[in-house]
Scaffold this motif. Structure first.
Motif, mmCIF file in Angstrom:
data_model
loop_
_atom_site.group_PDB
_atom_site.id
_atom_site.type_symbol
_atom_site.label_atom_id
_atom_site.label_comp_id
_atom_site.label_asym_id
_atom_site.label_seq_id
_atom_site.Cartn_x
_atom_site.Cartn_y
_atom_site.Cartn_z
ATOM 1 N N ASP A 203 0.579 -1.141 0.036
ATOM 2 C CA ASP A 203 0.470 0.171 -0.050
ATOM 3 C C ASP A 203 0.590 0.934 -0.025
ATOM 4 O O ASP A 203 0.552 2.633 -0.520
ATOM 5 N N ASP A 204 2.096 1.333 0.350
ATOM 6 C CA ASP A 204 3.180 2.484 0.929
ATOM 7 C C ASP A 204 3.439 2.720 -1.323
ATOM 8 O O ASP A 204 3.051 2.006 -1.775
ATOM 9 N N LYS A 205 3.683 4.159 -1.038
ATOM 10 C CA LYS A 205 4.270 5.211 -2.436
ATOM 11 C C LYS A 205 5.209 3.890 -2.892
ATOM 12 O O LYS A 205 5.122 3.438 -4.323
ATOM 13 N N LYS A 206 5.890 4.268 -1.821
ATOM 14 C CA LYS A 206 8.003 3.397 -2.245
ATOM 15 C C LYS A 206 7.781 2.272 -1.012
ATOM 16 O O LYS A 206 7.251 2.630 0.096
ATOM 17 N N VAL A 207 8.591 1.453 -1.599
ATOM 18 C CA VAL A 207 9.378 0.118 -0.743
ATOM 19 C C VAL A 207 10.688 0.246 -1.094
ATOM 20 O O VAL A 207 11.447 0.525 -1.741
ATOM 21 N N SER A 208 11.099 -0.276 0.030
ATOM 22 C CA SER A 208 13.004 0.215 -0.211
ATOM 23 C C SER A 208 13.206 -1.191 -0.709
ATOM 24 O O SER A 208 12.554 -2.314 -1.160
ATOM 25 N N LEU A 209 14.232 -1.253 -1.747
ATOM 26 C CA LEU A 209 14.398 -1.951 -2.298
ATOM 27 C C LEU A 209 15.325 -3.524 -1.837
ATOM 28 O O LEU A 209 14.673 -3.799 -2.419
ATOM 29 N N GLU A 210 15.451 -3.208 -0.632
ATOM 30 C CA GLU A 210 15.400 -4.465 0.162
ATOM 31 C C GLU A 210 14.555 -5.842 0.375
ATOM 32 O O GLU A 210 14.599 -6.347 -0.118
ATOM 33 N N LYS A 211 13.160 -4.897 0.680
ATOM 34 C CA LYS A 211 12.068 -5.142 1.336
ATOM 35 C C LYS A 211 10.977 -5.841 0.016
ATOM 36 O O LYS A 211 11.089 -6.785 -0.699
ATOM 37 N N GLU A 212 11.752 -4.741 -1.571
ATOM 38 C CA GLU A 212 11.479 -5.767 -3.212
ATOM 39 C C GLU A 212 11.572 -7.011 -2.767
ATOM 40 O O GLU A 212 11.017 -7.978 -4.047
ATOM 41 N N ALA A 213 13.263 -6.859 -2.836
ATOM 42 C CA ALA A 213 13.950 -8.213 -3.717
ATOM 43 C C ALA A 213 13.360 -9.840 -2.301
ATOM 44 O O ALA A 213 13.879 -10.794 -2.618
ATOM 45 N N GLY A 214 13.014 -9.230 -1.022
ATOM 46 C CA GLY A 214 12.850 -10.195 -0.152
ATOM 47 C C GLY A 214 11.782 -10.822 -0.914
ATOM 48 O O GLY A 214 11.524 -11.947 -0.793
ATOM 49 N N TYR A 215 10.621 -9.854 -1.303
ATOM 50 C CA TYR A 215 8.960 -10.163 -1.394
ATOM 51 C C TYR A 215 9.402 -11.260 -2.687
ATOM 52 O O TYR A 215 8.991 -12.340 -2.589
ATOM 53 N N LEU A 216 10.020 -10.483 -3.907
ATOM 54 C CA LEU A 216 10.707 -12.096 -5.104
ATOM 55 C C LEU A 216 11.246 -12.479 -4.804
ATOM 56 O O LEU A 216 11.290 -14.020 -5.717
ATOM 57 N N LYS A 217 12.090 -13.271 -3.382
ATOM 58 C CA LYS A 217 13.387 -14.287 -3.141
ATOM 59 C C LYS A 217 11.579 -15.284 -2.843
ATOM 60 O O LYS A 217 11.442 -16.302 -2.763
#
Length: 343
Positions: A203-217
């Motif tokens: 829901d956040d407009k932006k998230v940290s790249l680390e969090k997005e990568a964690g979701y991807l993993k």
């Protein structure tokens, strides 16, 4: 420390007050040292101040009443007529007041320009102001509409959960539970993190790249759990030590991976999916490739994955002039390469 935010409306109001105050103080500002506060050019100062108030009334009545209601394709002629009548009425009122209070001042020559011309320009200024304000408001409304459409689109895209994917993951979890496998607990944690990110963090407009990568993993790990050794899944994710300071649109990368699993498994000999993510000096590079069956161009599951066309739209809206997306096919392999300037 208290921070005061000034709105656009407050700034506009302050400018209006400043301009009209400056006009009201003009006789005092223009007088020479030792000159009395009684005239400006050849006109009495009280009369000048009264005409400033009259001009303000004409300006606002035109800008906020006559122009909005009459200046359109059907009644423009009526607005033009009202404009002319307002000029005539305003000048007639000025002439009457001047002849009543100061009959010794003539209404012709240099005086005529200072008396009658400002009426026309005050009304014209109201027309220009309202026209410009309408253009600005229209552009603002268009941007807000685009933002709302983008927000709705992003909300829809982020809420997409592949029922087929979740069904297979849950089926595998049930299988692990029956076998009392040690992989059950970490798999449930990954699924929980995945759902939390999709339902709340995105829901956040932006998230940290680390969090997005964690979701991807987590997503890839669950897909590996789903397919096991049936699909050759190769993953290389390399992030800098300061990856947490870079911000990215949530769930921006996952559609490419979903698309790879959507079209890269099934009736394909030796299915293979490769995913590579790295970031250096604020620039992200994301590559996804998968084997596909050129003879099978139809969608496998209308609810699975997100169309690449939607992802392109998101990139254009969210990262204009700050991304490059290359999509190509080579023999039986589909390639995606996204480069992105991070914030």
């Amino acid at each position: 420390m208290t921070v005061f935010k000034i709105s656009h409306r407050q700034i506009t109001l302050a400018l209006h007050i400043l301009i009209w105050s400056a006009l009201l103080l003009l006789p005092w500002l223009l007088r020479t040292p030792g000159e009395s506060y009684d005239t400006i050019t050849t006109l009495p100062a009280p009369f000048f101040l009264l005409t400033v108030l009259l001009h303000a009334g004409l300006f606002y009545s035109n800008a906020f009443f006559f122009y909005p209601r009459l200046c359109n394709k059907r009644r423009w002629w009526l607005y033009l007529l009202c404009f002319i009548l307002l000029v005539i009425a305003g000048n007639a009122l000025k002439a009457t007041l001047l002849q009543t209070w100061y009959p010794e001042i003539p209404l012709y020559g240099v005086n005529a320009r200072f008396i009658f011309a400002p009426t026309f320009f005050a009304l014209l200024a109201g027309t220009v102001y309202r026209f410009a304000a309408n253009r600005i408001n229209a552009e603002k409304a268009q941007k807000e509409k685009q933002s709302e459409q983008l927000a709705m689109q992003l909300k829809f895209l982020r809420s997409q959960v592949s029922p087929h994917f979740l069904f297979n993951v849950l089926a595998n979890l049930v299988s692990l539970a029956r076998k009392k496998s040690d992989r059950l607990e970490p798999s449930l944690i990954m699924l929980s993190d995945l759902m939390r990110y999709m339902l709340y963090d995105s829901d956040d407009k932006k998230v940290s790249l680390e969090k997005e990568a964690g979701y991807l993993k987590s997503y890839i790990a669950l897909q590996q759990l789903r397919f096991g050794h049936d699909v050759d899944i190769r993953v290389a994710i390399e992030l800098p030590a300061d990856a947490d300071r870079y911000r990215i649109e949530p769930m921006l990368l996952i559609p490419f991976v979903e698309n790879a699993f959507k079209h890269g498994v099934g009736w394909i000999k030796d299915p293979r999916i490769g995913i590579a993510l790295n970031a250096q000096e604020g620039q992200l590079s994301f590559r996804v490739e998968n084997k596909f069956n050129p003879a099978d161009n139809g969608p496998k599951d209308a609810s699975s994955g997100i169309g690449l066309a939607n992802v392109k739209s998101r990139l254009l809206l969210l990262y204009p002039q700050r991304h490059r997306l290359a999509i190509s096919q080579e023999n039986d392999t589909f390639h995606v390469h996204l480069t992105l300037q991070l914030q």
